[in-house]
Design an enzyme around this catalytic site. Structure first.
Site, PDB file in Angstrom:
ATOM      1  N   GLY A 449       0.838  -1.211   0.000  1.00 29.12           N
ATOM      2  CA  GLY A 449       0.000   0.000   0.000  1.00 29.12           C
ATOM      3  C   GLY A 449       0.857   1.240   0.000  1.00 29.12           C
ATOM      4  N   GLU A 450       0.279   2.327  -0.506  1.00 25.36           N
ATOM      5  CA  GLU A 450       1.003   3.601  -0.561  1.00 25.36           C
ATOM      6  C   GLU A 450      -0.002   4.738  -0.451  1.00 25.36           C
ATOM      7  OE1 GLU A 450       4.424   5.880  -3.253  1.00 25.36           O
ATOM      8  OE2 GLU A 450       3.547   3.976  -3.913  1.00 25.36           O
ATOM      9  N   GLY A 454       3.105   8.065   3.309  1.00 24.40           N
ATOM     10  CA  GLY A 454       4.137   7.055   3.303  1.00 24.40           C
ATOM     11  C   GLY A 454       3.677   5.771   2.644  1.00 24.40           C
ATOM     12  N   LYS A 469       4.377   0.245   8.438  1.00 21.80           N
ATOM     13  CA  LYS A 469       3.964   1.516   7.830  1.00 21.80           C
ATOM     14  C   LYS A 469       5.083   2.529   8.011  1.00 21.80           C
ATOM     15  CE  LYS A 469       0.108   4.804   7.824  1.00 21.80           C
ATOM     16  NZ  LYS A 469      -1.205   5.115   8.451  1.00 21.80           N
ATOM     17  N   ASP A 564     -11.580   9.970   9.417  1.00 20.32           N
ATOM     18  CA  ASP A 564     -11.378   9.531   8.025  1.00 20.32           C
ATOM     19  C   ASP A 564     -11.945   8.122   7.846  1.00 20.32           C
ATOM     20  OD1 ASP A 564     -10.597   9.758   5.392  1.00 20.32           O
ATOM     21  OD2 ASP A 564      -8.539   9.128   5.752  1.00 20.32           O
TER      22      ASP A 564
END
Length: 802
Positions: A449-450, A454, A469, A564
């Protein structure tokens, strides 16, 4: 009393149904009578007024339609009726006003009504009507402007013909000007004068009266009317008209002269000569005061002298105007010449500036070359001194470096002290070398994941599969996210919050448990995966996320707002159990001492716009109700399987049409109709624009969600008592013993087992996973402390032995 009220309500419903039936058959008068009786029976239902307004609209009774709509809007706001009903009344009022505007050319009331309707409830149809009304207004204004210009053109042409004493042509042009601008009193005055010269006195009198009607202060209207009356022999009427004109301008010589002539004619008609006393007597009969009569007398004495002076002055003015026009032409010619000279000078000046800039650039380059030459000569001649200076400078830089290293070490120690309280709640502090080894030096092949702050890598750390992470160290936002996630996840533990295993403060890196099934977004966007996520699993996930949010919002001493919430931040483990992740922009709320509320205020709201609370976007105030809005959007996505763009309106429209099944994701099985309606209604309430209208998660929402979950996931118990198993979450159950775990441990296959059960499995000679039947890479077990804490909390809450 209640029976009487019920009877009135039933009678009102029958009147509404009868009115609707008559309306559909276009028996509009009958429909109006039914709606009127219904409104009297049930004054709290504004739909009777809006329906009657619709009937009036078809009957072309637009004023009655506007009246009913205004009454409906007023009552609707008093009774806090549905915004859609109020908006519908305003839109219907606008339709009636548009019909009236077609005659009166006044579109402003209709436009205001449409704007108010959109403010109450957004509708594409209302927006289209507003655009059409604004276009019609612009076209009307443009047509009025063109008509005024055409009227001015015809009036100017008429003036030209009048000066040439071509009165017939002048009157024709004045008539055309009247057609284009019937509200200009000057045109009627001018045509009246032409008609006087042409001998059409009655028509001239009508034009003069119209001129006075349009502008009672326009003196020429009275002069034209009095002149016609004088020529027609109506001297008394002409005298009265001159007196009215005198009120507009008491010093006007033409009015005073007309008064004198009328007085003389009246006197001659009576057999004598007019004198000043006669004029005074006549004016006295018209009830004028003595002061005005004296003023008239004095003016008449001075009239002859002033008339000659006025004539002379007029000749002088004509000569002055001619001279002024000549001077103006000369001036304009000089201005044009000056403008051309200035433009030429400006071009020359620009060219000069460009040449000057080029010269400056050449001078700078030349100066640089000279300086370089001097520097080289100086270096050659003073090499020893320069070398000694370099040595001293080198010593100074070494001292500065040592000081900087010391300052960095002090800052690192302070930062370590700052995070020490937070890190103590975590399992361990990892080193950078450990993380590099675990991720094969952060290999791209292990990147899973990106994001903006980061990247996330899969790795094997201390014989355990983890998610690493790595936040961007050069980003202030990345550093803030690191501290925020450590601060929150070190304070809270919950079965449906992702477990933070550790961190590396040196490289701003976080280590989480690895969840092999990715995110909920992956399942919703992939058609194959979406079908595996059954409706029962979706209801369970809704309940799990709701419980996690309630836990965060009720956190002591400070509530936590995620900020979020979206499917991409909801991760799934091997059993499709959901866990909330990504707390980088979450906030601990501090209670305000002024208004007793808990919120976080920022000037730059951060998050995913399609899931963000509209009030957070507009005010910058982040509250627990902001998560409620995001939760509602997530529920709608799980129900429909559709992207978030416009999803709320899609579901609203389907519910309004009574066809909710048309938007439900049926690829995962047949949803119970009651569950669909309950979840859709609950999600729409959670996504209300005003946070005050949204329900509380821990109260109404959880009661409904828990009931739906229990109904969907009800199943018989297996090994422990029915009471334990029916209420225990599935991930609390050991896959081997099928009991609630006391000491959960993570094996090499990533699954969690009861420690005694998995050790017994391995001691019996098994080298494969009990769940996947694949060979285990090693036999080491990692304690799952986060899950053990969650199980103990659950047992305490249910009063069960630990």
């Amino acid at each position: 009393m209640e029976a009487e009220d019920d009877e009135r309500a039933a009678e009102a419903r029958r009147e509404k149904e009868a009115g609707n039936a008559a309306y559909r058959k276009l028996f509009l008068e009958t429909a109006v009578r039914h709606y009127t009786r219904g409104a009297l029976l049930d004054p709290g239902d504004i739909s009777f007024l809006t329906n009657r307004a619709a009937a009036y609209l078809l009957m072309s009774k637009y004023k009655e339609c506007v009246r009913d709509c205004d009454e409906a809007v007023e009552k609707g706001r008093e009774l806090r009726a549905d915004n859609k009903l109020v908006a519908r009344a305003l839109a219907r009022k606008a339709s009636a006003l548009l019909k009236l505007a077609a005659c009166a050319a006044d579109y402003d009331p209709a436009i205001r009504a449409l704007q108010q309707s959109l403010a109450e409830h957004y509708s594409e149809e209302t927006l289209a009507k507003l655009d059409e009304a604004e276009r019609a207004r612009k076209e009307t204004e443009e047509q009025e402007r063109l008509d005024r210009e055409a009227a001015d053109h015809h009036r100017d042409r008429g003036n030209d013909f009048f000066k040439q004493k071509r009165y017939q042509e002048a009157a024709m042009h004045y008539t055309e000007a009247m057609k284009k601008n019937p509200k200009d009193p000057r045109v009627f005055s001018n045509r009246a004068q032409c008609l006087i010269y042409l001998g059409a006195l009655p028509e001239g009198l009508e034009d003069a009266d119209k001129c006075i009607e349009l502008d009672p202060t326009f003196l020429k209207g009275y002069l034209r009317k009095a002149k016609v009356q004088f020529l027609m022999g109506n001297y008394e009427s002409a005298l009265a008209t001159y007196v009215e004109g005198l009120k507009c301008d008491p010093n006007n010589l033409e009015v005073l002269d007309g008064l004198r002539r009328c007085a003389a004619c009246i006197k001659r008609a009576n057999g004598g000569d007019a004198r000043a006393e006669d004029l005074r007597e006549i004016l006295g009969d018209l009830h004028l005061n003595d002061d005005l009569c004296n003023k008239l007398q004095k003016s008449m004495d001075e009239a002859a002298v002033l008339k000659k002076e006025a004539s002379d002055e007029r000749l002088k003015r004509i000569e002055s105007e001619r001279l002024a026009r000549t001077l103006e032409e000369v001036y304009l010619s000089q201005v044009q010449q000056r403008k051309e000279t200035e433009e030429s000078l400006s071009r020359v000046q620009q060219e000069f500036e460009q040449l000057k800039i080029q010269q400056d650039e050449i001078n700078v380059e030349l100066r640089k070359v000279n300086e370089q030459n001097e520097n080289l000569l100086g270096q050659l001649s003073d090499s020893r001194e320069h070398f000694e200076w370099l040595l001293s400078e080198h010593d100074r830089l070494l001292r500065e470096r040592d000081d900087a290293v010391r300052e960095v070490e002090e800052l690192r120690q302070k930062r370590g002290q700052m995070l020490s309280v937070l890190v103590t709640a975590m399992h361990c502090e990892f080193s950078s070398s450990e993380l590099e080894s675990a991720t094969e030096n952060f290999s791209n092949s292990l990147k899973i994941g990106e994001g903006g702050f980061g990247c996330v890598y899969k790795g094997i750390l201390r014989n355990m599969t983890v998610a690493v992470k790595v936040l961007r160290p050069d980003s202030l936002q990345g550093q803030s996210q690191f501290e925020q996630e450590v601060s929150i996840l070190s304070r809270v533990r919950h079965p449906h919050l992702v477990t933070l295993l550790g961190a590396c403060s040196e490289s701003s890196t976080l280590v989480y448990e690895f969840l092999p099934n990715g995110s909920l977004e992956d399942y919703l966007m992939c058609s194959d995966k979406r079908q595996t996520l059954t409706w029962q699993a979706r209801i369970r996930i809704i309940a799990e996320i709701c419980s996690a949010l309630i836990f965060l919002h009720k956190n002591k001493p400070h509530p936590v707002v995620h900020g979020d919430l979206k499917p991409a931040n909801i991760l799934l483990d091997v059993n499709l159990v959901s866990k909330l992740s990504d707390f980088g922009i979450s906030r601990l709320l501090i209670q305000s001492s002024t208004n007793n509320t808990t919120l976080y205020r920022t000037m730059h709201p951060v998050g995913t716009p399609l899931y963000m609370d509209p009030e957070f976007l507009s005010t910058g105030e982040l509250t627990p109700q902001s998560d409620v809005y995001s939760f509602g959007i997530v529920v709608l996505r799980l129900l429909t399987g559709k992207p978030p763009v416009g999803i709320k309106k899609i579901v609203e429209d389907a519910m309004e049409k009574g066809d909710l099944n048309s938007v439900i994701d049926t690829s995962v099985g047949e949803w119970p109709h009651l569950h669909i309606e309950q979840l859709a209604y609950l999600a729409l309430r959670c996504t209300e624009l005003s946070r005050r209208c949204r329900p509380d998660l821990s109260g109404e929402v959880w009661a409904i969600v828990e009931a739906i979950r229990d109904a969907a996931l009800s199943s018989p118990s297996s090994s422990r008592s029915a009471q334990d198993q029916n209420s225990a979450p599935s991930y609390f159950i050991c896959p081997i013993s099928q009991d609630v775990m006391d000491d959960p441990h993570i094996a090499a296959d990533g699954f969690t087992y009861e420690a005694e059960a998995i050790r017994s499995w391995l001691c019996n000679g098994h080298d494969t996973s009990p769940m996947t039947n694949l060979r285990l890479e090693h036999e080491e077990l990692i304690p799952n402390r986060a899950l053990r804490s969650a199980i103990q909390e659950w047992l305490q809450q249910h009063n069960m032995p630990l």
